[in-house]
Design an enzyme around this catalytic site. Structure first.
Site, short mmCIF file in Angstrom:
data_model
loop_
_atom_site.label_atom_id
_atom_site.label_comp_id
_atom_site.label_asym_id
_atom_site.label_seq_id
_atom_site.Cartn_x
_atom_site.Cartn_y
_atom_site.Cartn_z
N ASN A 71 -2.16 0.17 6.85
CA ASN A 71 -1.69 -1.14 7.53
C ASN A 71 -0.88 -1.88 6.42
O ASN A 71 -0.74 -3.05 6.71
CB ASN A 71 -2.91 -2.04 8.15
CG ASN A 71 -3.89 -2.28 6.85
OD1 ASN A 71 -3.73 -1.84 5.77
ND2 ASN A 71 -4.87 -2.97 7.21
N ARG B 116 -2.08 -14.26 4.35
CA ARG B 116 -2.68 -13.55 5.42
C ARG B 116 -2.07 -13.80 6.77
O ARG B 116 -1.82 -12.76 7.54
CB ARG B 116 -4.10 -14.19 5.58
CG ARG B 116 -5.08 -13.95 4.39
CD ARG B 116 -5.52 -12.67 4.34
NE ARG B 116 -6.20 -12.08 5.33
CZ ARG B 116 -6.91 -11.07 5.14
NH1 ARG B 116 -6.97 -10.17 4.24
NH2 ARG B 116 -7.41 -10.40 6.38
N THR C 237 -5.49 -7.18 10.56
CA THR C 237 -6.15 -5.89 10.15
C THR C 237 -5.55 -4.69 10.73
O THR C 237 -4.90 -3.88 10.34
CB THR C 237 -7.51 -5.80 9.92
OG1 THR C 237 -8.00 -6.98 9.05
CG2 THR C 237 -7.70 -4.34 9.18
N TYR D 240 -12.11 -2.13 -4.13
CA TYR D 240 -12.95 -2.26 -2.90
C TYR D 240 -14.43 -2.00 -2.70
O TYR D 240 -14.77 -2.00 -1.60
CB TYR D 240 -12.30 -1.38 -1.54
CG TYR D 240 -11.02 -1.64 -1.18
CD1 TYR D 240 -10.65 -2.76 -0.52
CD2 TYR D 240 -9.79 -0.95 -1.52
CE1 TYR D 240 -9.57 -3.05 -0.05
CE2 TYR D 240 -8.55 -0.94 -1.03
CZ TYR D 240 -8.47 -2.00 -0.20
OH TYR D 240 -7.27 -2.32 0.16
N PHE E 256 -15.56 3.53 6.58
CA PHE E 256 -14.29 3.92 6.21
C PHE E 256 -14.05 4.01 4.54
O PHE E 256 -12.78 4.18 4.29
CB PHE E 256 -13.26 3.11 7.13
CG PHE E 256 -13.33 1.59 6.81
CD1 PHE E 256 -12.78 0.89 5.55
CD2 PHE E 256 -14.10 0.66 7.76
CE1 PHE E 256 -13.07 -0.50 5.58
CE2 PHE E 256 -14.20 -0.74 7.66
CZ PHE E 256 -13.63 -1.29 6.46
N LYS F 184 0.94 -1.20 -0.12
CA LYS F 184 0.08 0.01 -0.05
C LYS F 184 0.91 1.18 0.02
O LYS F 184 2.03 1.28 0.19
CB LYS F 184 -0.91 0.14 1.23
CG LYS F 184 -2.10 -1.10 1.12
CD LYS F 184 -2.97 -1.14 2.26
CE LYS F 184 -4.07 -2.22 2.22
NZ LYS F 184 -4.94 -2.07 3.29
N HIS G 25 -2.25 -5.30 1.41
CA HIS G 25 -3.48 -6.03 1.14
C HIS G 25 -3.17 -7.66 0.74
O HIS G 25 -2.19 -7.80 0.36
CB HIS G 25 -4.18 -5.25 0.00
CG HIS G 25 -5.38 -6.25 -0.39
ND1 HIS G 25 -6.64 -6.03 0.13
CD2 HIS G 25 -5.43 -7.07 -1.43
CE1 HIS G 25 -7.58 -7.14 -0.41
NE2 HIS G 25 -7.04 -7.72 -1.45
N GLU H 173 -9.50 -10.13 -7.72
CA GLU H 173 -8.69 -9.19 -7.50
C GLU H 173 -7.55 -9.33 -8.45
O GLU H 173 -7.00 -8.29 -8.97
CB GLU H 173 -8.04 -9.36 -6.27
CG GLU H 173 -9.27 -8.79 -5.09
CD GLU H 173 -8.85 -9.08 -3.59
OE1 GLU H 173 -9.55 -8.52 -2.81
OE2 GLU H 173 -7.76 -9.58 -3.45
N ARG I 213 2.44 -6.43 9.08
CA ARG I 213 1.42 -5.28 9.58
C ARG I 213 2.21 -4.92 10.86
O ARG I 213 2.05 -3.56 11.31
CB ARG I 213 0.05 -5.63 9.80
CG ARG I 213 -0.47 -5.58 8.25
CD ARG I 213 -1.80 -6.06 8.18
NE ARG I 213 -2.49 -5.62 7.02
CZ ARG I 213 -4.06 -6.17 6.85
NH1 ARG I 213 -4.47 -7.03 7.54
NH2 ARG I 213 -4.41 -5.76 5.60
P1 IDP Z 1 -8.10 -6.91 5.35
O1 IDP Z 1 -7.21 -5.94 4.55
O2 IDP Z 1 -7.33 -7.29 6.71
O3 IDP Z 1 -8.71 -8.06 4.65
P2 IDP Z 1 -10.59 -5.47 5.44
O4 IDP Z 1 -11.76 -5.69 6.57
O5 IDP Z 1 -10.99 -6.31 4.10
O6 IDP Z 1 -9.09 -5.99 6.20
O7 IDP Z 1 -10.53 -4.14 5.19
C1 IDP Z 1 -10.09 -3.52 3.99
C2 IDP Z 1 -9.03 -2.57 4.47
O8 IDP Z 1 -9.82 -1.31 4.90
C3 IDP Z 1 -8.05 -2.76 5.65
O9 IDP Z 1 -6.84 -3.31 5.09
C4 IDP Z 1 -7.62 -1.33 6.16
O10 IDP Z 1 -6.81 -0.65 5.40
C5 IDP Z 1 -9.09 -0.64 5.92
N1 IDP Z 1 -9.87 -0.85 7.24
C6 IDP Z 1 -10.35 -1.97 7.61
N2 IDP Z 1 -11.06 -1.88 8.83
C7 IDP Z 1 -11.18 -0.31 8.79
C8 IDP Z 1 -11.47 0.59 10.25
O11 IDP Z 1 -12.13 0.21 10.89
N3 IDP Z 1 -11.47 1.90 9.88
C9 IDP Z 1 -10.54 2.25 8.93
N4 IDP Z 1 -10.04 1.47 7.94
C10 IDP Z 1 -10.27 0.38 7.97
MG MG Z 2 -9.99 -7.93 3.18
#
Ligand code: IDP
Ligand code: MG
Length: 139
Positions: free
Chosen positions: A113, A86, A92, A50, A58, A10, A116, A127, A103
């Site tokens: 973070n 993962r 996350t 997304y 968010f 990212k 992805h 994807e 992360r």
């Molecule tokens: P992941 O990347 O671990 O699969 P997802 O729930 O798919 O997590 O969320 C996608 C992306 O959205 C996350 O990697 C992060 O950058 C962002 N994100 C997820 N949850 C939050 C939140 O609660 N606040 C702000 N950004 C979030």
């Molecule tokens: Mg995800």
């Protein structure tokens, strides 16, 4: 079973000069890069990628972040690549990520973070096809 997953380094991690560290972790973990692309997302490219998160509070902030600078998009191939990636990524929220994960090392908070990773074979297929035509994937 050999499978493919989509990784994105990212904008926050690219800005921190962490591309080499993250790619190194993939290679030493048996995840082989079979396609690599550096690019900057438009806002609409991020929104399409997304789309599954469209209803989340968010979503807009996430798409602004993801289009804020260059990213590296990588297809990784290997045994159990989706789960293995993962695990390498960590939770996350970097504050909850295990020691030794990407992360934990490079993430700042739950949004910024660092990486992805696809979360299932179905999302991996969507994807990967979002960024790479089949002829641009080797191996
Ligand atoms: P992941 O990347 O671990 O699969 P997802 O729930 O798919 O997590 O969320 C996608 C992306 O959205 C996350 O990697 C992060 O950058 C962002 N994100 C997820 N949850 C939050 C939140 O609660 N606040 C702000 N950004 C979030
Ligand atoms: Mg995800």
């Amino acid at each position: 079973m050999s499978e493919r997953t989509l990784a994105i380094i990212k904008p926050d991690a690219v800005k921190k000069n962490a591309i080499g560290d993250i790619m190194g972790r993939y290679e030493t973990s048996g995840l082989t890069p079979v396609a690599i692309r550096m690019m900057q997302f438009s806002k609409s490219t991020a929104e399409g990628f997304y789309a599954v998160h469209k209803a989340r509070p968010f979503f807009d902030s996430l798409c602004t972040f993801m289009s804020s600078g260059p990213v590296v998009v990588v297809v990784l191939q290997g045994n159990n690549a989706i789960k293995k990636h993962r695990e390498l990524m960590g939770a996350t929220d970097p504050a909850k990520a295990d020691a030794g994960t990407i992360r934990k090392a490079h993430g700042a908070n739950i949004e910024f973070n660092a990486v992805h990773g696809s979360d299932s074979p179905e999302t991996a297929q969507f994807e990967i096809a979002y960024f790479f035509p089949a002829m641009e994937i080797v191996g």
